[in-house]
Design a protein around this motif. Structure first.
Motif, mmCIF file in Angstrom:
data_model
loop_
_atom_site.group_PDB
_atom_site.id
_atom_site.type_symbol
_atom_site.label_atom_id
_atom_site.label_comp_id
_atom_site.label_asym_id
_atom_site.label_seq_id
_atom_site.Cartn_x
_atom_site.Cartn_y
_atom_site.Cartn_z
ATOM 1 N N MET A 1 -96.230 15.854 0.584
ATOM 2 C CA MET A 1 -94.831 16.213 0.644
ATOM 3 C C MET A 1 -94.573 17.323 1.626
ATOM 4 O O MET A 1 -93.585 17.298 2.305
ATOM 5 C CB MET A 1 -94.364 16.544 -0.751
ATOM 6 N N PRO A 2 -95.431 18.347 1.727
ATOM 7 C CA PRO A 2 -95.073 19.473 2.588
ATOM 8 C C PRO A 2 -94.784 19.032 4.015
ATOM 9 O O PRO A 2 -95.564 18.301 4.630
ATOM 10 C CB PRO A 2 -96.317 20.364 2.551
ATOM 11 N N ILE A 37 -104.720 17.561 2.503
ATOM 12 C CA ILE A 37 -104.124 17.652 3.837
ATOM 13 C C ILE A 37 -103.424 16.350 4.228
ATOM 14 O O ILE A 37 -102.510 16.367 5.039
ATOM 15 C CB ILE A 37 -105.161 18.097 4.886
ATOM 16 N N ASP A 38 -103.811 15.230 3.618
ATOM 17 C CA ASP A 38 -103.155 13.963 3.981
ATOM 18 C C ASP A 38 -101.696 13.910 3.525
ATOM 19 O O ASP A 38 -100.938 13.053 3.963
ATOM 20 C CB ASP A 38 -103.936 12.763 3.452
ATOM 21 N N ARG A 39 -101.277 14.851 2.692
ATOM 22 C CA ARG A 39 -99.870 14.919 2.272
ATOM 23 C C ARG A 39 -99.010 15.719 3.259
ATOM 24 O O ARG A 39 -97.786 15.664 3.207
ATOM 25 C CB ARG A 39 -99.749 15.566 0.900
ATOM 26 N N VAL A 40 -99.644 16.497 4.121
ATOM 27 C CA VAL A 40 -98.949 17.426 5.012
ATOM 28 C C VAL A 40 -98.441 16.708 6.265
ATOM 29 O O VAL A 40 -99.149 15.901 6.856
ATOM 30 C CB VAL A 40 -99.896 18.582 5.415
ATOM 31 N N ARG A 41 -97.214 17.039 6.663
ATOM 32 C CA ARG A 41 -96.622 16.524 7.904
ATOM 33 C C ARG A 41 -96.126 17.730 8.707
ATOM 34 O O ARG A 41 -95.375 18.549 8.189
ATOM 35 C CB ARG A 41 -95.422 15.605 7.631
ATOM 36 N N ILE A 72 -90.339 22.309 4.266
ATOM 37 C CA ILE A 72 -89.816 21.749 3.022
ATOM 38 C C ILE A 72 -90.964 21.678 2.020
ATOM 39 O O ILE A 72 -92.052 21.206 2.354
ATOM 40 C CB ILE A 72 -89.252 20.332 3.251
ATOM 41 N N VAL A 73 -90.706 22.163 0.818
ATOM 42 C CA VAL A 73 -91.666 22.045 -0.280
ATOM 43 C C VAL A 73 -90.904 21.660 -1.543
ATOM 44 O O VAL A 73 -89.702 21.905 -1.649
ATOM 45 C CB VAL A 73 -92.443 23.360 -0.524
#
Length: 140
Positions: A1-2, A37-41, A72-73
């Motif tokens: 999500m981040p 880390i795979d959630r981070v964009r 965004i978090v």
């Protein structure tokens, strides 16, 4: 999500430095939020100088413009985590791109889990246990 987006003046920074900023910011995000880390964009959006105004003055090519970032978090992240990210992303802009610290601006946008989707499903449903654990840890 981040999600994190840096807004930079086009042509002002070497692409290798921007790539380093993106990679190190991704690592910082994952570390501070203790998330995979795979959630981070992370994005770098470059704007033409003629499309930016700083301090009431149009930015000219070669000006040391003021970068801006926003991340965004999901709501429920601790104030300490948000402050660490605000400081950390600023530090990376100063270190990697050589931006004057006093010209860097940044902000955080907390989003309610039910207002964010992952693959079309609300985060409140997908990550209910994680969100509840963060809420409890924050004492809310």
């Amino acid at each position: 999500m981040p999600i994190l987006n840096f807004h930079l003046v086009q042509g002002q920074h070497e692409q290798a430095r921007i790539e380093s900023l993106l990679l190190r910011s991704s690592q910082l995000f994952a570390e501070v939020l203790a998330c995979p880390i795979d959630r981070v964009r992370v994005f770098a959006t470059e704007h033409a100088p003629q499309h930016m105004c700083v301090g009431g003055q149009m930015v000219r090519q070669g000006d040391q413009a003021a970068p801006y970032f926003n991340f965004i978090v999901l709501r429920g992240r601790s104030l300490e985590d948000k402050h660490r990210l605000l400081a950390g992303f600023t530090d990376l802009l100063v270190e990697i791109l050589g931006c004057p610290r006093d010209r860097v601006r940044g902000g955080v946008t907390p989003v309610e889990p039910e207002d964010w989707s992952i693959g079309g499903t609300p985060a409140s449903l997908l990550r209910q246990a994680e969100i509840e654990a963060r809420r409890l840890a924050a004492g809310k």
